[in-house]
Design an enzyme around this catalytic site. Structure first.
Site, PDB file in Angstrom:
ATOM      1  N   HIS A  80       4.282  -6.259   7.462  1.00  0.00           N
ATOM      2  CA  HIS A  80       3.186  -6.239   6.492  1.00  0.00           C
ATOM      3  C   HIS A  80       3.792  -6.197   5.087  1.00  0.00           C
ATOM      4  CE1 HIS A  80      -0.765  -4.730   4.961  1.00  0.00           C
ATOM      5  NE2 HIS A  80       0.006  -4.146   4.076  1.00  0.00           N
ATOM      6  N   HIS A  85       1.303   5.728   4.631  1.00  0.00           N
ATOM      7  CA  HIS A  85       2.209   5.761   3.490  1.00  0.00           C
ATOM      8  C   HIS A  85       1.864   6.877   2.516  1.00  0.00           C
ATOM      9  CE1 HIS A  85      -1.032   2.803   2.786  1.00  0.00           C
ATOM     10  NE2 HIS A  85      -0.962   3.070   1.500  1.00  0.00           N
ATOM     11  N   GLU A  92      -3.518   4.893  -6.092  1.00  0.00           N
ATOM     12  CA  GLU A  92      -4.258   3.695  -5.686  1.00  0.00           C
ATOM     13  C   GLU A  92      -5.754   3.968  -5.805  1.00  0.00           C
ATOM     14  OE1 GLU A  92      -3.145   2.627  -1.703  1.00  0.00           O
ATOM     15  OE2 GLU A  92      -1.067   3.184  -2.022  1.00  0.00           O
ATOM     16  N   HIS A 108      -6.418   7.318  -3.753  1.00  0.00           N
ATOM     17  CA  HIS A 108      -5.292   7.978  -3.108  1.00  0.00           C
ATOM     18  C   HIS A 108      -4.254   8.171  -4.192  1.00  0.00           C
ATOM     19  CE1 HIS A 108      -7.138   5.667   0.414  1.00  0.00           C
ATOM     20  NE2 HIS A 108      -7.524   6.922   0.487  1.00  0.00           N
ATOM     21  N   HIS A 163      -2.046   8.600   3.259  1.00  0.00           N
ATOM     22  CA  HIS A 163      -3.219   7.877   3.763  1.00  0.00           C
ATOM     23  C   HIS A 163      -2.767   6.678   4.575  1.00  0.00           C
ATOM     24  CE1 HIS A 163      -2.197   5.949  -0.033  1.00  0.00           C
ATOM     25  NE2 HIS A 163      -2.785   4.867   0.414  1.00  0.00           N
TER      26      HIS A 163
HETATM   27 FE   LIG Z   1      -2.495   2.743   0.205  1.00  0.00          FE
END
Ligand SMILES: [Fe+2]
Length: 435
Positions: A294, A330, A336, A361, A367
């Site tokens: 990813h 992460h 974020e 976040h 999260h």
């Molecule tokens: Fe994130």
């Protein structure tokens, strides 16, 4: 897919290119040739300089514009503090993961009164940090009012409705799935030709957005420079009664107003690099893995600034093999803030992250996918899959620790108290010690 580009030739024409030098005139021979500030500008206009960077900024960053207008901006009565707008007095820096239900529409407020600050960090007084607003308006601004922010550049993400923005430099029509950037100090007014509007604003106190470097991607891809659209010059030459215009200025978070007897929308021609623009997110050329893993979300950066990047999650194909396709769990040094313009965000399947809602976040707050999404993604058949069809999620990603206002925590009444309990507490152990 891109928003169908509805244009009415007389009002909405655009100059294409990101931070390209543009020049435009609504009447021929408005712009002087050679000189920027002739002794007598053509047509009896005044020359006025609008700077977006220090005069001595490196050439690659220098943003300045000359406008040729009927009366200068300085021709107004003194500023007064405006009491009809509430600026937050404090922000709360908290590690708690936050998610908000969709923010309410507001049938009564206009653009100026429909700005609600949800979060922020730093201060416009030292040109450091940023602010995040939710906007919800139901009526057009009164005909003879204008607004600008001396605090920073507004990046406006429209979630619902249509903004007809009349700026000093021309007109922008901004619809869902489009963004507009209105730089510090540019005056504008907002009409709502299609009813109520709602969306998100990132205000940058420091510098301006740039396109991210493309590095090994090469010379095309992500947001292409030619797809950014700046307005052409358009002006109003009507004469107005003394004091009949009100111009609001956001200054260190507070609003000030001044009256004047002329319209600020009297620029007959302009040239330069400092101007508002819009961009259709449907034109974003998404990049991603074609083998495994990813990619970091930076691969989806539309616009970049050291204080915050603007990142989107558009419809795209996932083809990665032996790959957990959503983001793994992460904790980032970046904070974020996410919003959803439409549809469903592919990394959250529990239904709690909804269009017109948001999540935050903050720095190092852990999260990742909710328990349901983890189960599905761990067992998914990894065939090519299109995700995000009909959807547009976005992120303001910042290295700064973003504080949340009282409005964001309480007054808006949209915080989901069960966010942790619904999303990650249900995650189960799968560990097996090898025998
Ligand atoms: Fe994130």
């Amino acid at each position: 897919m891109p928003v169908t580009n509805f244009t009415t030739p007389e009002k909405y024409q655009y100059l294409n290119g990101f931070q390209s030098y543009h020049e435009t005139e609504a009447i021929p021979d408005t712009l002087p040739i050679g000189a920027n500030s002739p002794q007598k500008p053509n047509h009896g206009l005044y020359a006025e300089k609008l700077s977006g960077t220090a005069f001595t900024a490196p050439r690659s960053e220098n943003l300045q514009t000359w406008v040729y207008r009927i009366l200068p901006s300085a021709a107004h009565l003194p500023f007064e503090k405006y009491s009809g707008y509430e600026a937050p007095t404090t922000v709360h820096q908290i590690p708690q993961q936050l998610r908000w239900d969709p923010f309410d529409l507001d049938e009564k407020a206009d653009w100026v009164h429909g700005l609600k600050q949800l979060g922020g960090v730093g201060s416009p007084t030292t040109k450091t940090g940023l602010a995040i607003f939710i906007f919800a308006a139901g009526v057009s601004m009164p005909a003879q009012q204008a607004f600008s922010s001396a605090d920073g550049d507004f990046l406006v993400v429209v979630q619902h409705g249509v903004l007809d923005i009349q700026t000093e430099l021309g007109n922008l029509l901004v619809r869902p799935n489009e963004i507009a950037v209105i730089p510090r100090g540019i005056k504008y007014r907002v009409d709502l030709p299609a009813g109520p509007v709602r969306g998100y604003i990132l205000e940058l106190f420091s510098g301006h957005f740039k396109l991210p470097e493309l590095g090994p991607i090469g010379s095309n891809g992500l947001a292409n420079a030619r797809d950014f659209q700046a307005p052409v010059a358009a002006f109003d030459d009507k004469e107005y009664a003394p004091g009949s215009w009100i111009v609001f200025t956001k200054y260190d978070g507070h609003l000030f107003s001044a009256t004047q007897g002329h319209t600020p929308f009297d620029v007959v021609g302009w040239h330069g690099l400092y101007y508002p623009y819009k961009y259709d997110l449907g034109r974003f050329n998404t990049m991603g893995t074609t083998s495994f893993d990813h990619p970091d979300p930076s691969i989806y950066t539309v616009l970049a600034n050291p204080s915050a990047d603007f990142v989107i999650f558009p419809p795209r194909w996932l083809v990665g093999e032996d790959t957990f396709r959503p983001p793994w769990y992460h904790r980032n040094t970046m904070s974020e803030f996410m919003g959803l313009v439409m549809g469903e965000y592919d990394a959250k399947s529990g239904g709690g992250f909804r269009a017109a809602g948001a999540s935050l976040h903050n720095v190092m707050s852990a999260h990742g996918p909710d328990a349901d999404t983890h189960t599905k993604a761990s067992n998914a058949d990894l065939v090519p899959t299109k995700v995000g069809e009909g959807s547009m999620a976005f992120m303001f990603e910042s290295p700064l620790m973003i504080g949340v206002t009282d409005w964001g925590l309480e007054t808006c009444r949209k915080v989901q108290p069960e966010y942790n309990a619904d999303s990650w507490v249900p995650l189960k152990r799968h560990f097996r010690r090898p025998e």
